[in-house]
Design a protein around this motif. Sequence first.
Motif, mmCIF file in Angstrom:
data_model
loop_
_atom_site.group_PDB
_atom_site.id
_atom_site.type_symbol
_atom_site.label_atom_id
_atom_site.label_comp_id
_atom_site.label_asym_id
_atom_site.label_seq_id
_atom_site.Cartn_x
_atom_site.Cartn_y
_atom_site.Cartn_z
ATOM 1 N N GLU A 83 31.430 -5.099 -65.656
ATOM 2 C CA GLU A 83 30.923 -5.641 -66.833
ATOM 3 C C GLU A 83 31.803 -6.940 -67.221
ATOM 4 O O GLU A 83 32.458 -7.448 -66.677
ATOM 5 N N GLN A 84 30.995 -7.510 -68.355
ATOM 6 C CA GLN A 84 31.602 -8.950 -68.994
ATOM 7 C C GLN A 84 31.870 -8.712 -70.426
ATOM 8 O O GLN A 84 31.181 -8.254 -70.970
ATOM 9 N N LEU A 85 32.732 -9.318 -70.927
ATOM 10 C CA LEU A 85 32.701 -9.678 -72.357
ATOM 11 C C LEU A 85 31.717 -10.227 -73.016
ATOM 12 O O LEU A 85 31.058 -9.773 -73.889
ATOM 13 N N TYR A 86 31.091 -11.393 -72.287
ATOM 14 C CA TYR A 86 29.805 -11.950 -72.748
ATOM 15 C C TYR A 86 29.044 -12.556 -71.764
ATOM 16 O O TYR A 86 29.354 -12.965 -70.704
ATOM 17 N N THR A 87 27.600 -12.698 -71.842
ATOM 18 C CA THR A 87 26.807 -13.129 -70.793
ATOM 19 C C THR A 87 26.720 -14.443 -71.248
ATOM 20 O O THR A 87 27.026 -15.084 -72.041
ATOM 21 N N GLY A 118 39.783 -8.769 -60.934
ATOM 22 C CA GLY A 118 39.038 -9.333 -61.936
ATOM 23 C C GLY A 118 39.567 -10.502 -62.480
ATOM 24 O O GLY A 118 39.277 -11.385 -63.531
ATOM 25 N N PRO A 175 34.200 -16.516 -66.543
ATOM 26 C CA PRO A 175 33.596 -15.884 -67.418
ATOM 27 C C PRO A 175 32.685 -16.938 -68.070
ATOM 28 O O PRO A 175 32.912 -18.007 -68.178
ATOM 29 N N ARG A 196 35.809 -6.626 -66.141
ATOM 30 C CA ARG A 196 35.413 -7.452 -65.007
ATOM 31 C C ARG A 196 35.645 -6.665 -63.836
ATOM 32 O O ARG A 196 34.894 -6.509 -63.078
ATOM 33 N N GLY A 243 28.477 -8.433 -73.144
ATOM 34 C CA GLY A 243 27.951 -7.765 -71.766
ATOM 35 C C GLY A 243 28.566 -6.567 -71.242
ATOM 36 O O GLY A 243 28.909 -6.484 -70.074
ATOM 37 N N PHE A 244 29.099 -5.937 -72.195
ATOM 38 C CA PHE A 244 30.124 -4.601 -72.072
ATOM 39 C C PHE A 244 29.331 -3.358 -72.779
ATOM 40 O O PHE A 244 28.441 -3.576 -73.756
ATOM 41 N N SER A 294 38.729 -8.649 -71.161
ATOM 42 C CA SER A 294 37.891 -9.330 -70.272
ATOM 43 C C SER A 294 38.410 -8.791 -68.874
ATOM 44 O O SER A 294 37.349 -8.535 -68.128
#
Length: 433
Positions: free
Chosen positions: A212-216, A305, A385, A208, A222-223, A204
Amino acid sequence: MTTLTRRSALKLFAGTAAVGLLAGCGTGGGSKNADGSVTLRFTWWGNDVRNKQTQQVIDDFQKAHPNIKIQAEPGVWSGYWDKLATQTAANDAPDIIQMDLAYIAEYGGRGALLDLSRQKGLDLSAFDSNTLASGQYNSKLYGVSTGQNALGVFANVKVFKAAGVAIPDDTKWTWDDYLKTAAALAAGAGNYGASYGITDQALSIWLRQRGEQLYTADGSTGFTVDGVASFMAFQKKLLDAKAAPPASVAQEDVNAAVEQTLAATNKTGMSFWWTNQLGALSKAAGTDFKILRMPSQTGKPKDDGLFYKPSMYWSASSRTKHPDEVATFVDYLVNSTDVAKVITTERGFSSSSKIQDAIKPLLTPTDKTALDFLTQIKPELGAAPAVPPVGTSKAGDALLRHLTDVLFGRADAQAAAAAFKSDADNLIKSAKK
């Protein structure tokens, strides 16, 4: 009644209608005793330090509330969630549950957790809206945060001195600097320079840093595959440079109890930990650790991040037969200064000003080190996040599986990253069916 194996229980709980499927098969929480008292089951994961502190809290609570008995069910992270899934599927979940961010939606979203905002015996006035929001899912409060922490690189002072390597300036370092430092430690101290970042928390942070991100927030991944591939490729660089342990050792280390990890046994110079773990790790290793910011792509702290994460939560089973007594105990855990003086910072730094004031005189040098780090990084932090969506509690296991394939040479980073993204997407899709 069909006997549940661990595997079948996990499969059962993965269904959207898991809670209640086995109604009547289990005890469904605590019990009422012949003397009119009630017994509540209380589960948590931890280490020797946390277990002793928690037992003292239980003992003190029972003296003040003789009508409520607490049955302790401690565990360790590696087996905790499988056991909880089995218990939940069998309608036998403990009454009070130590919960993690990765699982708050998994359990709350499937009706397995009690909405704590509706419990009159629980006073939430000491917590600000952001703290409470961190435990909410679908507008219900499924967990009250025990405190906040942040991920950092723990530098073992003893190992650095033995290797003759200077501890890096964490306001400037990049991942290339991390790799070079790890290689120098391995060469100079004759052990492993660094542990791998093979958890979804480390991923994660990496994502970041790339925007990007692991989840939205809407519950999707989100990646990109490239984002994960770059993360996996970096771990392979550590292996190839002999700056980190062999894949087989790393696989054991990630699931080991704190006291048995490479870091706690002084076999590695750098490793990733949450700030609230500093006390237990320092005690086990018998040495000091310096907490460093995560390396970044640019070498600038504002790009690393980092964020404040709820250390963990206090949650309760929706199937408890004694919600009032559960609320009384959870209220004691989060609001009692007596509890705070026992636990201090082991479960993170409480956002309650009353609790903060109560523990200030009791902070150890280790506590102050963690608090100083959290204070220093505050101006640089990004937004927390999104809560991991329902279905993703096993994404960390999938990441470990694919990443170890890379380390063992069974897959390249690009293919393993694509497989992980497919797994994560499918976990989310399956949970919606």
